[in-house]
Motif scaffolding. Sequence first.
Motif, PDB file in Angstrom:
ATOM      1  N   ASN A  25       0.854  -1.191   0.000  1.00  0.00           N
ATOM      2  CA  ASN A  25       0.000   0.000   0.000  1.00  0.00           C
ATOM      3  C   ASN A  25       0.890   1.240   0.000  1.00  0.00           C
ATOM      4  O   ASN A  25       1.548   1.543   0.999  1.00  0.00           O
ATOM      5  CB  ASN A  25      -0.910  -0.013   1.243  1.00  0.00           C
ATOM      6  CG  ASN A  25      -1.939   1.107   1.203  1.00  0.00           C
ATOM      7  OD1 ASN A  25      -1.810   2.067   0.443  1.00  0.00           O
ATOM      8  ND2 ASN A  25      -2.968   0.993   2.025  1.00  0.00           N
ATOM      9  N   THR A  26       0.924   1.940  -1.134  1.00  0.00           N
ATOM     10  CA  THR A  26       1.834   3.093  -1.241  1.00  0.00           C
ATOM     11  C   THR A  26       1.304   4.295  -0.452  1.00  0.00           C
ATOM     12  O   THR A  26       2.010   5.286  -0.287  1.00  0.00           O
ATOM     13  CB  THR A  26       2.039   3.497  -2.718  1.00  0.00           C
ATOM     14  OG1 THR A  26       0.753   3.699  -3.301  1.00  0.00           O
ATOM     15  CG2 THR A  26       2.776   2.424  -3.489  1.00  0.00           C
ATOM     16  N   GLY A  41      -7.031   2.488  -0.608  1.00  0.00           N
ATOM     17  CA  GLY A  41      -7.477   1.411   0.287  1.00  0.00           C
ATOM     18  C   GLY A  41      -8.536   0.521  -0.342  1.00  0.00           C
ATOM     19  O   GLY A  41      -8.586  -0.683  -0.060  1.00  0.00           O
ATOM     20  N   SER A  42      -9.363   1.095  -1.217  1.00  0.00           N
ATOM     21  CA  SER A  42     -10.463   0.314  -1.782  1.00  0.00           C
ATOM     22  C   SER A  42      -9.962  -0.777  -2.750  1.00  0.00           C
ATOM     23  O   SER A  42     -10.713  -1.695  -3.086  1.00  0.00           O
ATOM     24  CB  SER A  42     -11.467   1.237  -2.478  1.00  0.00           C
ATOM     25  OG  SER A  42     -10.773   2.002  -3.424  1.00  0.00           O
ATOM     26  N   ASP A  43      -8.706  -0.668  -3.200  1.00  0.00           N
ATOM     27  CA  ASP A  43      -8.170  -1.693  -4.116  1.00  0.00           C
ATOM     28  C   ASP A  43      -7.436  -2.826  -3.384  1.00  0.00           C
ATOM     29  O   ASP A  43      -6.965  -3.777  -4.004  1.00  0.00           O
ATOM     30  CB  ASP A  43      -7.169  -1.054  -5.103  1.00  0.00           C
ATOM     31  CG  ASP A  43      -7.844  -0.011  -5.977  1.00  0.00           C
ATOM     32  OD1 ASP A  43      -9.056  -0.163  -6.217  1.00  0.00           O
ATOM     33  OD2 ASP A  43      -7.158   0.932  -6.391  1.00  0.00           O
ATOM     34  N   LEU A  44      -7.340  -2.675  -2.052  1.00  0.00           N
ATOM     35  CA  LEU A  44      -6.528  -3.637  -1.287  1.00  0.00           C
ATOM     36  C   LEU A  44      -7.040  -5.066  -1.388  1.00  0.00           C
ATOM     37  O   LEU A  44      -6.271  -6.004  -1.587  1.00  0.00           O
ATOM     38  CB  LEU A  44      -6.523  -3.237   0.195  1.00  0.00           C
ATOM     39  CG  LEU A  44      -5.437  -2.287   0.644  1.00  0.00           C
ATOM     40  CD1 LEU A  44      -5.679  -1.844   2.082  1.00  0.00           C
ATOM     41  CD2 LEU A  44      -4.081  -2.967   0.525  1.00  0.00           C
ATOM     42  N   GLU A  45      -8.360  -5.214  -1.228  1.00  0.00           N
ATOM     43  CA  GLU A  45      -8.918  -6.567  -1.191  1.00  0.00           C
ATOM     44  C   GLU A  45      -8.657  -7.284  -2.520  1.00  0.00           C
ATOM     45  O   GLU A  45      -8.245  -8.442  -2.540  1.00  0.00           O
ATOM     46  CB  GLU A  45     -10.416  -6.506  -0.890  1.00  0.00           C
ATOM     47  CG  GLU A  45     -10.969  -7.876  -0.635  1.00  0.00           C
ATOM     48  CD  GLU A  45     -12.442  -7.876  -0.281  1.00  0.00           C
ATOM     49  OE1 GLU A  45     -12.919  -6.907   0.335  1.00  0.00           O
ATOM     50  OE2 GLU A  45     -13.099  -8.869  -0.652  1.00  0.00           O
ATOM     51  N   GLY A  65      -3.958  -1.154   9.087  1.00  0.00           N
ATOM     52  CA  GLY A  65      -5.171  -1.246   8.255  1.00  0.00           C
ATOM     53  C   GLY A  65      -4.925  -2.124   7.033  1.00  0.00           C
ATOM     54  O   GLY A  65      -5.785  -2.938   6.648  1.00  0.00           O
ATOM     55  N   THR A  66      -3.767  -1.975   6.430  1.00  0.00           N
ATOM     56  CA  THR A  66      -3.410  -2.781   5.253  1.00  0.00           C
ATOM     57  C   THR A  66      -3.212  -4.245   5.640  1.00  0.00           C
ATOM     58  O   THR A  66      -3.712  -5.150   4.963  1.00  0.00           O
ATOM     59  CB  THR A  66      -2.102  -2.225   4.633  1.00  0.00           C
ATOM     60  OG1 THR A  66      -2.341  -0.875   4.244  1.00  0.00           O
ATOM     61  CG2 THR A  66      -1.654  -3.029   3.433  1.00  0.00           C
TER      62      THR A  66
END
Length: 320
Positions: free
Chosen positions: A20-21, A54-58, A82-83
């Motif tokens: 997560n950048t 964050g919304s692309d993490l999953e 969170g990540t």
Amino acid sequence: MPITAGTPLAADTPLFIVLNTGSGRHRGNEVEDSIRRVLDKAGRRYELFKVGSGSDLENAARQALQRARSEGGAVIAAGGDGTLNAVSNVVLGADVPFGILPQGTFNYFGRTYGISQDTETATRSLLDSVVEPVQVGQLNGHVFLVNASLGLYPDLLEDREAYKQRYGRSRWVALWSALVTLMRAHRQLNLQLDNGEQTRHLRTQTIVVGNNELQLEHIGIHEQTRLQQGQLVAMTARPLGTLALYGLVLRGLLSRMGEDEHVISFGFKHLRVNLSHRRRRVKVAMDGEIRWMQSPLEFRVAEQPLPLLVPRDDSLRERA
Ligand SMILES: Nc1ncnc2c1ncn2[C@@H]1O[C@H](COP(=O)(O)OP(=O)(O)OP(=O)(O)O)[C@@H](O)[C@H]1O
């Protein structure tokens, strides 16, 4: 086949890294460069799944897991708590080793298991690591590594995030935003708590469920043995006025929250929290990320532990 404690990560295991950048305070490609430098030098096969939002993490975590499964690899999460939460939620129960490269502000999860907050060191120790199965909590089926909460605590986190966006990432900003939030913290929750043996009613502004020894120690709640016994720790208080809330926060900062006469804490394996009135939706925070959930809220210790990769050589574990 389930991965057992102490299993070493084979030297040819490919690493599928979700980065997560947006985590932490690092600039530009600093973190990515450090990871690449260490892994290229070691000749280790790896693939980076970079995420800017964050919304692309999953989605990225699912892709990484798929690749890890088909190639006998490990999934690694690089980011703040969170990540790590988002990636572990996808990995839990998949029998794939899970590694972390902590990048956040507090990094409670990584620090608890002695994983360095320095990216180069943490990446190097992944190369000589073993599996340690660790306990995680679940709220309505969603994993939490450090804590999950409702009421005032999610409000505090949400306001802190808004202040951070406007005034920057400093401790003073965090403290100021907390004081402002607590000043208008009049909303009370009417809860029914059921642990399967007894039901009790509670009026409170907040309830926090912890799964992290280090955080409990920092705020001064001496229930670490509950975690060691395979339980989670609930922390709450009867409704308080602004001054008493300030006192509570002060005690927390001084690691003495457990001494506050208003604080109630207890361990459990499963706790059902019903919100009375006709409130069905409730704002919760899990490892610092806010989301909405439907009541009842089911907190429990996850049936399966998370196969976390920790340094094989115990002396390389950093003391928190
Ligand atoms: N589970 C998640 N779901 C949605 N967004 C997330 C999630 N985890 C992190 N994010 C978003 O990604 C960004 C980075 O969060 P992360 O927790 O990884 O690092 P951080 O915020 O720097 O850490 P810390 O909370 O310790 O300061 C934030 O904007 C956050 O809102």
